[in-house]
Design an enzyme around this catalytic site. Structure first.
Site, PDB file in Angstrom:
ATOM      1  N   PRO A  56     -67.331  32.376   8.747  1.00 52.74           N
ATOM      2  CA  PRO A  56     -67.480  33.125   9.989  1.00 52.74           C
ATOM      3  C   PRO A  56     -66.612  34.370  10.099  1.00 52.74           C
ATOM      4  O   PRO A  56     -66.788  35.144  11.037  1.00 52.74           O
ATOM      5  CB  PRO A  56     -67.069  32.092  11.061  1.00 52.74           C
ATOM      6  N   CYS A  57     -65.670  34.594   9.185  1.00 50.24           N
ATOM      7  CA  CYS A  57     -64.723  35.704   9.336  1.00 50.24           C
ATOM      8  C   CYS A  57     -64.847  36.783   8.267  1.00 50.24           C
ATOM      9  O   CYS A  57     -65.053  37.958   8.588  1.00 50.24           O
ATOM     10  CB  CYS A  57     -63.289  35.163   9.359  1.00 50.24           C
ATOM     11  N   PHE A  58     -64.696  36.409   7.013  1.00 55.64           N
ATOM     12  CA  PHE A  58     -64.607  37.415   5.955  1.00 55.64           C
ATOM     13  C   PHE A  58     -65.787  38.401   5.920  1.00 55.64           C
ATOM     14  O   PHE A  58     -65.565  39.617   5.902  1.00 55.64           O
ATOM     15  CB  PHE A  58     -64.450  36.752   4.592  1.00 55.64           C
TER      16      PHE A  58
END
Length: 435
Positions: free
Chosen positions: A270-272
């Site tokens: 969900p972030c990178f």
């Protein structure tokens, strides 16, 4: 003000862990979520989400941790409020403030009715310029009060990995605080000094510096992962080369370091991916041509094609049964968002192969994405037994125990040892090593 009572808005993958850790460190915590089911689960002493060690922490600190659906009540009875709600990506790559704004509306009503100073902390990742340009003036408008005088505001993004969130919160490399005023920063820094067990450095800076630093760090890590995957592909095509030896050596250099320097499949989660794109879009918005993060993103997406190419060299017939071990984007989590294993399963299915899949935690999440295009095996042994080709796609420790007699094995992470024995009974292909 010494803060002892904290409300946490958003009881998702990160917010729930933050609430439990604060409770464990002696704070009186009120969790807030619009989902009544989550609230009821927390109030029964259980965890609404899977995360290593979380439910044990909630049960242990039952007296210090309560939950409600009322933002107003939670803010009125606490001294600081942490906002940990989703900030999904907009079509242009920036982060949406929709859920942050919704939370601020309710929080602001309570602050307007409170006497004394209340600290508001944004933990959700936001685009640079959001704190000063949108969040601060909006909260001042809703409350009718002045930031830095009547209430405090900080930006405090976390740097944790799913599956290891609790340790990451208790023992961070550093703490980042973007502060609207010195009092707000001091209160939040004091909270961290009482929470963290490793006395980390605390970086206090302006909103904009903290906002840029957050997405810049994740963008830099994606570049490092992608470089390791480039090395893996080079080693696959160079006689005698082994990417693990190469990365071990270059990781000794203090300018580089060994973290995230492991050739395998591409990054996901969900972030990178989204932080990398957001970094590029922000750079472009201030007139800077951001070719590097864009190339990293494109190269990362090509890693699935690299595995497909390797399978193509085996001249497999359509209908061949291929088992994908691991569907989550990383071990120890059920999250399949931007998972390269999921991308691989989709691609192989579209090419006419019969795809079997197995994951210790992520089967149900994967089913929501893959539907009936693959076969979901209930156990690891079933998946190994039912297929002709095994792809070790996510490096779960459990997969080291497989007994793949007579199979073709594509080991994306070189997880299996005793390679010479494996080669006696199988066609074993470790990515990142010369074939």
């Amino acid at each position: 003000m010494r803060c002892t009572k904290v409300s946490v808005v958003g009881l998702g993958k990160l917010g729930m862990c933050i609430a439990a850790v604060l409770a464990d460190r002696g704070f009186k915590v009120t969790g807030v979520d619009v989902d009544k089911f989550k609230v009821d689960v927390v109030n029964s002493g259980r965890s609404p989400i899977p995360e290593a060690g979380l439910e044990k922490l909630i049960r242990k600190n039952y007296e210090n941790l309560k939950a409600t659906t009322s933002h107003y009540d939670a803010v009125k009875q606490t001294q600081a409020t942490l906002i940990v709600v989703p900030t999904p990506s907009e079509p242009d790559g920036s982060f949406s403030l929709k859920f942050v704004v919704e939370a601020l509306k309710e929080i602001g009503k309570a602050i307007a009715d409170k006497n004394g100073y209340h600290l508001v902390v944004i933990n959700s990742t936001v685009s640079p310029g959001s704190m000063e340009g949108r969040i601060k003036p909006f909260l001042e408008e809703i409350t009718g009060k002045k930031c830095g005088v009547d209430f405090g505001l900080c930006y405090n993004p976390e740097f944790v990995a799913l599956g290891d969130v609790i340790r990451g919160l208790l023992e961070p490399d550093f703490v980042l605080i973007g502060e609207g005023d010195p009092q707000a920063g001091s209160i939040l820094a004091d909270i961290y000094k009482r929470v963290c067990m490793n006395d980390p450095p605390i970086e206090r800076t302006s909103f904009i510096n903290a906002e840029i630093a957050k997405i810049a760090i994740n963008s830099y890590v994606t570049m490092k992962i992608t470089f390791a995957n480039l090395l893996a592909e080079i080693c696959e095509n160079t006689a005698g080369a082994d990417v693990d030896e190469v990365t071990r050596i270059i990781g000794r250099d203090s300018r580089i370091g060994s973290k995230y320097l492991k050739g395998g499949l591409g990054y996901g989660g969900p972030c990178f991916p989204r932080d990398n794109i957001a970094f590029a879009r922000f750079a472009e918005s201030v007139g800077v041509k951001a070719e590097l993060p864009i190339v990293v993103h494109q190269t990362n997406l090509s890693q699935v094609k690299r595995v497909i190419k390797r399978l193509g060299q085996l001249y497999l017939k359509p209908g061949t049964k291929i088992g994908i071990l691991g569907l989550s984007y990383k071990p120890d989590t059920p999250v399949v968002e931007e998972s390269q294993s999921i991308m691989l399963a989709k691609e192989l299915s579209s090419l006419g192969y019969v795809v079997h899949v197995y994951d210790p935690l992520a089967l149900e999440e994967a089913r929501k994405v893959l539907g009936d295009t693959v076969i979901y095996d209930k156990t690891l042994d079933d998946c190994v037994k039912n297929v002709d080709v095994i792809v070790l796609a996510t490096p779960w420790k459990l997969f080291k125990t497989i007994d793949p007699k007579g199979k073709i094995i594509i080991d994306c992470w070189r997880l299996l040892r005793d390679r010479e024995d494996l080669k006696k009974n199988n066609q074993y292909i470790p990515l990142g090593m010369y074939r």
